[in-house]
Design a protein around this motif. Structure first.
Motif, PDB file in Angstrom:
ATOM      1  N   LEU A  86       0.838  -1.199   0.000  1.00 29.39           N
ATOM      2  CA  LEU A  86       0.000   0.000   0.000  1.00 29.39           C
ATOM      3  C   LEU A  86       0.872   1.248   0.000  1.00 29.39           C
ATOM      4  O   LEU A  86       0.637   2.193  -0.775  1.00 29.39           O
ATOM      5  CB  LEU A  86      -0.925  -0.011   1.225  1.00 29.39           C
ATOM      6  N   GLY A 106       2.312   2.062  -3.282  1.00 30.55           N
ATOM      7  CA  GLY A 106       1.364   2.343  -4.354  1.00 30.55           C
ATOM      8  C   GLY A 106       0.986   1.135  -5.188  1.00 30.55           C
ATOM      9  O   GLY A 106       0.403   1.274  -6.265  1.00 30.55           O
ATOM     10  N   LYS A 107       1.302  -0.062  -4.707  1.00 33.02           N
ATOM     11  CA  LYS A 107       0.978  -1.285  -5.447  1.00 33.02           C
ATOM     12  C   LYS A 107      -0.406  -1.817  -5.101  1.00 33.02           C
ATOM     13  O   LYS A 107      -0.938  -2.663  -5.820  1.00 33.02           O
ATOM     14  CB  LYS A 107       2.034  -2.373  -5.165  1.00 33.02           C
ATOM     15  N   LEU A 108      -0.969  -1.376  -3.993  1.00 38.16           N
ATOM     16  CA  LEU A 108      -2.326  -1.743  -3.602  1.00 38.16           C
ATOM     17  C   LEU A 108      -3.095  -0.470  -3.282  1.00 38.16           C
ATOM     18  O   LEU A 108      -2.526   0.486  -2.745  1.00 38.16           O
ATOM     19  CB  LEU A 108      -2.329  -2.643  -2.355  1.00 38.16           C
ATOM     20  N   SER A 109      -4.376  -0.481  -3.581  1.00 36.98           N
ATOM     21  CA  SER A 109      -5.223   0.643  -3.171  1.00 36.98           C
ATOM     22  C   SER A 109      -5.568   0.478  -1.689  1.00 36.98           C
ATOM     23  O   SER A 109      -5.439  -0.603  -1.115  1.00 36.98           O
ATOM     24  CB  SER A 109      -6.507   0.665  -3.990  1.00 36.98           C
ATOM     25  N   THR A 110      -6.028   1.555  -1.079  1.00 31.93           N
ATOM     26  CA  THR A 110      -6.411   1.511   0.334  1.00 31.93           C
ATOM     27  C   THR A 110      -7.532   0.504   0.559  1.00 31.93           C
ATOM     28  O   THR A 110      -7.494  -0.282   1.520  1.00 31.93           O
ATOM     29  CB  THR A 110      -6.853   2.905   0.811  1.00 31.93           C
ATOM     30  N   ASP A 111      -8.525   0.509  -0.315  1.00 30.60           N
ATOM     31  CA  ASP A 111      -9.653  -0.417  -0.167  1.00 30.60           C
ATOM     32  C   ASP A 111      -9.200  -1.866  -0.274  1.00 30.60           C
ATOM     33  O   ASP A 111      -9.628  -2.724   0.502  1.00 30.60           O
ATOM     34  CB  ASP A 111     -10.715  -0.133  -1.228  1.00 30.60           C
ATOM     35  N   THR A 112      -8.312  -2.150  -1.233  1.00 32.64           N
ATOM     36  CA  THR A 112      -7.843  -3.522  -1.415  1.00 32.64           C
ATOM     37  C   THR A 112      -7.012  -3.982  -0.232  1.00 32.64           C
ATOM     38  O   THR A 112      -7.195  -5.091   0.281  1.00 32.64           O
ATOM     39  CB  THR A 112      -7.019  -3.646  -2.709  1.00 32.64           C
ATOM     40  N   CYS A 170      -9.141  -9.241  -8.659  1.00 30.78           N
ATOM     41  CA  CYS A 170      -8.596  -7.892  -8.872  1.00 30.78           C
ATOM     42  C   CYS A 170      -7.084  -7.879  -8.708  1.00 30.78           C
ATOM     43  O   CYS A 170      -6.366  -7.193  -9.452  1.00 30.78           O
ATOM     44  CB  CYS A 170      -9.241  -6.903  -7.899  1.00 30.78           C
ATOM     45  N   ARG A 216      -4.014  -7.146 -11.737  1.00 29.93           N
ATOM     46  CA  ARG A 216      -2.906  -6.193 -11.601  1.00 29.93           C
ATOM     47  C   ARG A 216      -1.556  -6.899 -11.471  1.00 29.93           C
ATOM     48  O   ARG A 216      -0.533  -6.274 -11.248  1.00 29.93           O
ATOM     49  CB  ARG A 216      -3.136  -5.298 -10.376  1.00 29.93           C
ATOM     50  N   ASP A 271     -20.474   0.246  -3.631  1.00 30.60           N
ATOM     51  CA  ASP A 271     -19.299  -0.558  -3.944  1.00 30.60           C
ATOM     52  C   ASP A 271     -19.161  -1.686  -2.919  1.00 30.60           C
ATOM     53  O   ASP A 271     -19.099  -1.433  -1.716  1.00 30.60           O
ATOM     54  CB  ASP A 271     -18.047   0.313  -3.935  1.00 30.60           C
ATOM     55  N   ARG A 289     -15.871  -1.690  -0.631  1.00 34.36           N
ATOM     56  CA  ARG A 289     -15.934  -0.640   0.393  1.00 34.36           C
ATOM     57  C   ARG A 289     -16.978  -0.974   1.455  1.00 34.36           C
ATOM     58  O   ARG A 289     -16.767  -0.736   2.643  1.00 34.36           O
ATOM     59  CB  ARG A 289     -16.247   0.695  -0.283  1.00 34.36           C
TER      60      ARG A 289
END
Length: 366
Positions: A127, A130-136, A174, A178, A305, A308
């Motif tokens: 995270l 920047g390889k994972l989003s906050t939600d993921t 997901c 990626r 979503d 989320r």
């Protein structure tokens, strides 16, 4: 000839050619295809296995994604040592600035060990890069909590197993979308993947995207229904805990719900003399928290979503369970104590009856 065939069939050592021809991505793909097969069958036992396989796939992908981020760490550590030597005996601001910059690029051995061995640390690190989003990243950590219960404590949340497995399947898909093989070191990756024997005429397609399309084909989730199922189950648990507090209050002589909650959170580790002492005791949760959790769950929109939604759901659930468990335990302990007292009264009555009977027999003998 038959003996040779038999001996060959019992040879468990892998053929090196077969072993090295299978890339790490092939292994991951085979695992996720098995997950899809289990999901289609859909029994509770099969969903449990599918969930554990999904969790492993998520950690494997994160583990492989660490390599490009850590490949230069040893080199950066060497540079840091050089700058440490350079700053000795100097207060040159430019040299100190270089040292601080080099220091910020190095991951310490202790931190590196945590990242490599802890699921949540992997998610947090990726995270931060920047390889994972906050939600993921949030959903991965929450979903991993369920896996730990299944794997280490034999505790399966059968009431929501279908719903959380659906969420995890989507999260892992997901991640795979990626998943960029080209960022992985070829020594660890194995030979490149080709999607057909005619590599010259084939239009290249990313194997990760191809796999995800295959996995999603034929499996469709009604996300509002999945979210609604999670919402309904948690709302029911909160309501049941509130009812349990009401029952406990009656059993304890109407001491008040706040006293009941304080007792539930302290009676095992911090025995008290009674309600008066409990009134001044500070505890993490009160009855207002129960109603706040209920309101937060009620406000969750199943039509939004789904990732989320799950993250908000899991946050409320985790906080609520810190109170649910002690309340449930207090009721169980009180019921055991009541049963023990009843059994003791019955046994005391039996002993008294025997003593009276024995005394009467002695009188007759005299």
């Amino acid at each position: 000839m038959e003996e040779q065939v038999a001996r060959r069939s019992l040879n468990l050592d892998p053929d090196p050619d077969d072993y090295y021809s299978a890339t790490r991505f092939d292994v991951l793909a085979s695992q996720l295809r098995e997950v899809k097969r289990l999901l289609r069958r859909g029994s509770a036992a099969q969903l449990r296995v599918a969930y554990i396989l999904l969790d492993n796939a998520a950690e494997v992908i994160m583990h492989r994604s660490l390599y490009p981020e850590l490949i230069n760490n040893e080199f950066q550590a060497t540079l840091l040592k050089r700058w440490e030597e350079a700053i000795e005996g100097t207060d040159n601001p430019e040299v100190l600035a270089h040292y601080e910059a080099a220091k910020g690029l190095v991951i310490t051995a202790k931190k590196l060990n945590k990242i490599e061995n802890d699921f949540a640390e992997k998610a947090n690190f990726l995270l931060g890069r920047g390889k994972l989003s906050t939600d993921t990243a949030t959903s991965l950590k929450e979903l991993h909590r369920y896996r730990n219960e299944m794997y280490h404590q034999d505790h399966v949340r059968y009431d929501v197993l279908r719903a959380v497995t659906a969420v995890y399947f989507d999260v892992v898909c997901c991640l795979v979308e990626r998943y960029d093989e080209t960022t992985q070191h070829p020594v660890f990756l194995g030979p490149p993947i080709t999607l057909s024997t005619s590599a010259r005429t084939e239009k290249f397609k990313p194997p990760a995207n191809t796999l995800v399309k295959e996995l999603r084909a034929g499996i469709k989730w009604d996300w509002p229904e999945v979210a609604g199922e999670l919402k309904k189950k948690l709302a029911g648990r909160i309501e049941k805990t509130a009812s349990t507090v009401w029952v406990l209050n009656l059993l304890l002589g109407d001491v008040g719900e706040e006293i009941v909650l304080k007792l539930a959170q302290t009676y095992r580790d911090q025995p008290t003399s009674g309600p008066d002492e409990l009134r001044d005791l500070a505890v993490p949760y009160a009855s207002s928290d129960l109603w706040q959790w209920a309101r937060r769950i009620d406000r969750l929109d199943p039509n939004g979503d789904h990732i989320r939604f799950f993250n908000h759901f899991a946050e409320v659930e985790r906080s609520f369970e810190a109170l649910e468990e002690p309340v449930r335990s207090l009721l169980a302990d009180l019921e055991r104590t009541r049963d023990w007292l009843i059994e003791k009264q019955i046994e005391d009555a039996r002993i008294e009856k025997f003593n009276r009977s024995f005394g009467n027999q002695d009188s007759k003998d005299d």
